[in-house]
Design a protein around this motif. Structure first.
Motif, PDB file in Angstrom:
ATOM      1  N   GLN A   1       0.824  -1.215   0.000  1.00 42.85           N
ATOM      2  CA  GLN A   1       0.000   0.000   0.000  1.00 42.85           C
ATOM      3  C   GLN A   1       0.856   1.262   0.000  1.00 42.85           C
ATOM      4  OE1 GLN A   1      -2.943   2.400   3.036  1.00 42.85           O
ATOM      5  NE2 GLN A   1      -2.999   0.189   3.165  1.00 42.85           N
ATOM      6  N   PRO A   2       0.671   2.124  -1.011  1.00 42.77           N
ATOM      7  CA  PRO A   2       1.349   3.426  -0.960  1.00 42.77           C
ATOM      8  C   PRO A   2       0.785   4.238   0.218  1.00 42.77           C
ATOM      9  CG  PRO A   2       0.495   2.991  -3.180  1.00 42.77           C
ATOM     10  CD  PRO A   2      -0.091   1.951  -2.258  1.00 42.77           C
ATOM     11  N   LYS A   3       1.662   4.891   0.962  1.00 42.50           N
ATOM     12  CA  LYS A   3       1.184   5.671   2.115  1.00 42.50           C
ATOM     13  C   LYS A   3       0.215   6.772   1.678  1.00 42.50           C
ATOM     14  CE  LYS A   3       5.136   4.731   5.077  1.00 42.50           C
ATOM     15  NZ  LYS A   3       6.467   5.187   5.542  1.00 42.50           N
ATOM     16  N   GLN A   4       0.382   7.234   0.447  1.00 44.13           N
ATOM     17  CA  GLN A   4      -0.487   8.309  -0.051  1.00 44.13           C
ATOM     18  C   GLN A   4      -1.890   7.827  -0.450  1.00 44.13           C
ATOM     19  OE1 GLN A   4      -0.471  11.620  -0.414  1.00 44.13           O
ATOM     20  NE2 GLN A   4       1.421  11.729   0.764  1.00 44.13           N
ATOM     21  N   ALA A   5      -2.091   6.521  -0.528  1.00 42.01           N
ATOM     22  CA  ALA A   5      -3.387   6.026  -1.015  1.00 42.01           C
ATOM     23  C   ALA A   5      -4.528   6.592  -0.179  1.00 42.01           C
ATOM     24  CB  ALA A   5      -3.409   4.498  -1.003  1.00 42.01           C
ATOM     25  N   ALA A   6      -4.346   6.583   1.135  1.00 43.16           N
ATOM     26  CA  ALA A   6      -5.415   7.063   2.021  1.00 43.16           C
ATOM     27  C   ALA A   6      -5.726   8.536   1.751  1.00 43.16           C
ATOM     28  CB  ALA A   6      -5.017   6.857   3.477  1.00 43.16           C
ATOM     29  N   ASN A   7      -4.685   9.349   1.498  1.00 40.12           N
ATOM     30  CA  ASN A   7      -4.926  10.769   1.223  1.00 40.12           C
ATOM     31  C   ASN A   7      -5.703  10.976  -0.073  1.00 40.12           C
ATOM     32  OD1 ASN A   7      -3.595  11.526   3.513  1.00 40.12           O
ATOM     33  ND2 ASN A   7      -1.628  11.851   2.474  1.00 40.12           N
ATOM     34  N   TYR A   8      -5.325  10.212  -1.099  1.00 41.22           N
ATOM     35  CA  TYR A   8      -6.036  10.318  -2.377  1.00 41.22           C
ATOM     36  C   TYR A   8      -7.514   9.952  -2.190  1.00 41.22           C
ATOM     37  CZ  TYR A   8      -1.860  10.862  -5.400  1.00 41.22           C
ATOM     38  OH  TYR A   8      -0.735  11.321  -6.051  1.00 41.22           O
ATOM     39  N   ILE A   9      -7.758   8.889  -1.419  1.00 44.90           N
ATOM     40  CA  ILE A   9      -9.151   8.468  -1.194  1.00 44.90           C
ATOM     41  C   ILE A   9      -9.881   9.502  -0.337  1.00 44.90           C
ATOM     42  CG2 ILE A   9     -10.629   6.709  -0.137  1.00 44.90           C
ATOM     43  CD1 ILE A   9      -8.389   4.651  -0.823  1.00 44.90           C
ATOM     44  N   GLN A  10      -9.177   9.982   0.696  1.00 45.58           N
ATOM     45  CA  GLN A  10      -9.798  10.948   1.610  1.00 45.58           C
ATOM     46  C   GLN A  10     -10.264  12.198   0.864  1.00 45.58           C
ATOM     47  OE1 GLN A  10     -10.426  10.254   4.914  1.00 45.58           O
ATOM     48  NE2 GLN A  10     -11.712  12.076   4.682  1.00 45.58           N
ATOM     49  N   LYS A  11      -9.482  12.611  -0.109  1.00 46.02           N
ATOM     50  CA  LYS A  11      -9.838  13.791  -0.892  1.00 46.02           C
ATOM     51  C   LYS A  11     -11.211  13.617  -1.547  1.00 46.02           C
ATOM     52  CE  LYS A  11      -6.686  16.849  -3.048  1.00 46.02           C
ATOM     53  NZ  LYS A  11      -5.469  16.970  -3.810  1.00 46.02           N
TER      54      LYS A  11
ATOM     55  N   VAL B   1     -14.819   5.746  -8.101  1.00 42.57           N
ATOM     56  CA  VAL B   1     -13.845   6.822  -7.855  1.00 42.57           C
ATOM     57  C   VAL B   1     -12.921   6.512  -6.680  1.00 42.57           C
ATOM     58  CG1 VAL B   1     -13.644   9.243  -7.150  1.00 42.57           C
ATOM     59  CG2 VAL B   1     -15.258   8.591  -8.949  1.00 42.57           C
ATOM     60  N   LEU B   2     -13.445   5.894  -5.622  1.00 40.19           N
ATOM     61  CA  LEU B   2     -12.577   5.608  -4.466  1.00 40.19           C
ATOM     62  C   LEU B   2     -11.482   4.613  -4.854  1.00 40.19           C
ATOM     63  CD1 LEU B   2     -15.209   5.433  -1.594  1.00 40.19           C
ATOM     64  CD2 LEU B   2     -13.940   7.412  -2.457  1.00 40.19           C
ATOM     65  N   GLY B   3     -11.849   3.639  -5.672  1.00 39.02           N
ATOM     66  CA  GLY B   3     -10.850   2.686  -6.157  1.00 39.02           C
ATOM     67  C   GLY B   3      -9.837   3.370  -7.060  1.00 39.02           C
ATOM     68  N   LEU B   4     -10.344   4.197  -7.964  1.00 40.22           N
ATOM     69  CA  LEU B   4      -9.442   4.901  -8.883  1.00 40.22           C
ATOM     70  C   LEU B   4      -8.483   5.827  -8.140  1.00 40.22           C
ATOM     71  CD1 LEU B   4     -11.783   5.837 -11.879  1.00 40.22           C
ATOM     72  CD2 LEU B   4      -9.799   4.324 -11.971  1.00 40.22           C
ATOM     73  N   ALA B   5      -8.938   6.345  -6.995  1.00 41.49           N
ATOM     74  CA  ALA B   5      -8.075   7.246  -6.216  1.00 41.49           C
ATOM     75  C   ALA B   5      -6.856   6.485  -5.694  1.00 41.49           C
ATOM     76  CB  ALA B   5      -8.868   7.864  -5.070  1.00 41.49           C
ATOM     77  N   ALA B   6      -7.074   5.283  -5.163  1.00 40.22           N
ATOM     78  CA  ALA B   6      -5.948   4.465  -4.681  1.00 40.22           C
ATOM     79  C   ALA B   6      -5.030   4.081  -5.841  1.00 40.22           C
ATOM     80  CB  ALA B   6      -6.476   3.209  -3.986  1.00 40.22           C
TER      81      ALA B   6
END
Ligand SMILES: *Cc1c(COP(=O)(O)O)cnc(C)c1O
Length: 428
Positions: free
Chosen positions: A50-60, A308-313
């Motif tokens: 898991q990229p650490k940024q994945a959560a931020n992209y999804i959170q956005k 979209v949530l999947g695409l964000a990750a």
């Protein structure tokens, strides 16, 4: 680096890490732990980390949903109706195509069926499919059910290529010879890009060229190839391809798949296809009119609005690939897999317990090495697992080891080797 320059020594591995231009990317991922220590993760071919940024992209996007509700489709930083387009740049680079030739949608097995609707057009006397034997089960079921759907018997309609006696992998010449011999009865050639079990990378360029000369559509399942080996689908003339994003593309379990359709089909609007509203001409999509008018390019195969949530990750990982640079990743992958291979040969020298069935030529493989274990394979696998190595076991007797150049360190390879050496002693 020449093979003889490698050393099975911790100091050597640490030096390699120091000199690695991509070393900072390891910090961009969560490394799972076992007994309070980071594991040695060599399973990126099964589920990337898991990229650490994945959560931020999804959170956005969760924030947009919270603030905007339905307006998030057209407002916010990344309006959802266009969200999918963010991935095109990286996907095109990863598979060697134009942006129009790729789209992220659905999941792999679904997409393979959708693409076969368009590209498997059997006719009496020309209805057969040429493929590799021992393909990933989903692909086998897909081909079986597709041939049945068209009224053919799978055992007759599917021609499987098997390695020569005593060999584990296919020779390109044998593939091309079979293609030639069966060409008059073939409706389709479909193979994996990198074989999931053996780790063999097929010569997609030569296979596609030969298929084209015979006028037979050719497709590839790139589940184990994308994000792993360089691809030039457009230049090779491949008709179609699909892949998943949760293996080397680190996009999370079951996340969105990708599709490639060659430019020459971009405006073949009369190609049969199963249609949905998201594949309809974008400028008229919301007019909700009768009469499907496909978008040009791969987008014309879209069915549904985006997850979209999947695409964000997915995007979080794709952005790391672009930042790291695909050439850098290829260089590190070759070197790192070479180092792993070098150590395995050293450890095996006296014992001859394992056989690396993955081809030796770096152009005929990706990151993965498949170890065929001649005795006590399961015990060996369990021993290294207890020592903190995460890799996988495939029946009847193969251990698959796959470094991922974005986050695997040379120290990982060294630590794996130490665990492997101990396990070899233990099973003696
Ligand atoms: C991983 C993999 C799949 C998985 O299919 P999904 O539809 O994503 O579950 C299919 N084919 C191959 C070759 C694979 O390696």
């Amino acid at each position: 680096m020449p093979l003889q320059a490698f050393q099975y020594a911790e100091s050597f591995a640490l030096r390699m890490d120091e000199q690695d231009p991509l070393r900072r990317f390891r910090e961009c991922f969560f490394i799972p732990e076992q007994n309070g220590k980071p594991v040695i993760y060599l399973c990126g071919n099964s589920l990337g980390l898991q990229p650490k940024q994945a959560a931020n992209y999804i959170q956005k996007e969760l924030d947009s949903w919270a603030r905007l509700g339905v307006e998030g489709h057209f407002q916010g930083e990344n309006p959802w109706v266009y969200y999918r387009k963010r991935s095109k740049h990286a996907l095109a680079a990863l598979v060697g195509s134009s942006e129009e030739e790729v789209v992220a949608m659905n999941q792999l097995s679904t997409n393979l069926h959708l693409l076969l609707v368009s590209f498997y057009r059997p006719k009496p006397g020309k209805y057969k499919i040429l493929t590799e034997s021992g393909a990933f089960p989903s692909d086998q079921y897909i081909l079986e059910s597709q041939t049945r759907f068209h009224g053919y018997a799978p055992h007759d309609a599917i021609i499987e290529l098997t390695p020569r006696d005593g060999k584990h992998t296919l020779e390109t010449d044998d593939i091309l010879e079979a293609l030639d011999r069966h060409s008059s009865e073939l409706a389709l050639i479909i193979m994996s890009g990198v074989q999931y079990y053996t780790g063999q990378r097929f010569d997609m360029a030569r296979i596609a060229a030969a298929a084209q000369r015979k006028g037979i559509p050719v497709g590839f399942d790139l589940a184990h190839a994308v994000g792993n080996v360089p691809l030039s689908l457009h230049a090779w003339g491949v008709d179609f391809a699909t892949w998943c994003s949760y293996k080397y593309l680190n996009s999370g379990p079951g996340n969105v798949s990708g599709v490639f359709v060659h430019q020459r089909h971009a405006r073949s609007f009369d190609l049969p296809r199963f249609a949905g509203w998201w594949g309809h001409e974008e400028s008229e999509r919301f007019q909700m009119k009768k009469g499907f008018k496909p978008m040009p390019g791969a987008d014309g195969w879209l069915l549904s609005n985006d997850n979209v949530l999947g695409l964000a990750a997915h995007q979080a990982s794709l952005d790391l690939f672009m930042e790291a640079g695909l050439d850098n990743l290829t260089k590190k992958r070759e070197q790192m897999t070479g180092y792993l291979e070098f150590i395995l040969y050293q450890l095996n020298e006296r014992k001859n317990v394992i056989e690396i069935i993955t081809p030796k030529d770096p152009n005929s493989r990706g990151a993965q090495l498949s170890l065929f274990v001649h005795k006590e394979g399961k015990a060996l696998f369990e021993k290294i697992s207890e020592a903190g190595v995460v890799c996988d076991w495939r029946e009847p007797n193969v251990i698959r080891i796959a470094p991922a150049p974005l986050y695997t360190s040379y120290e990982d390879i060294y630590k794996f080797a130490v665990a492997f050496e101990k396990a070899l002693h233990a099973i003696d």
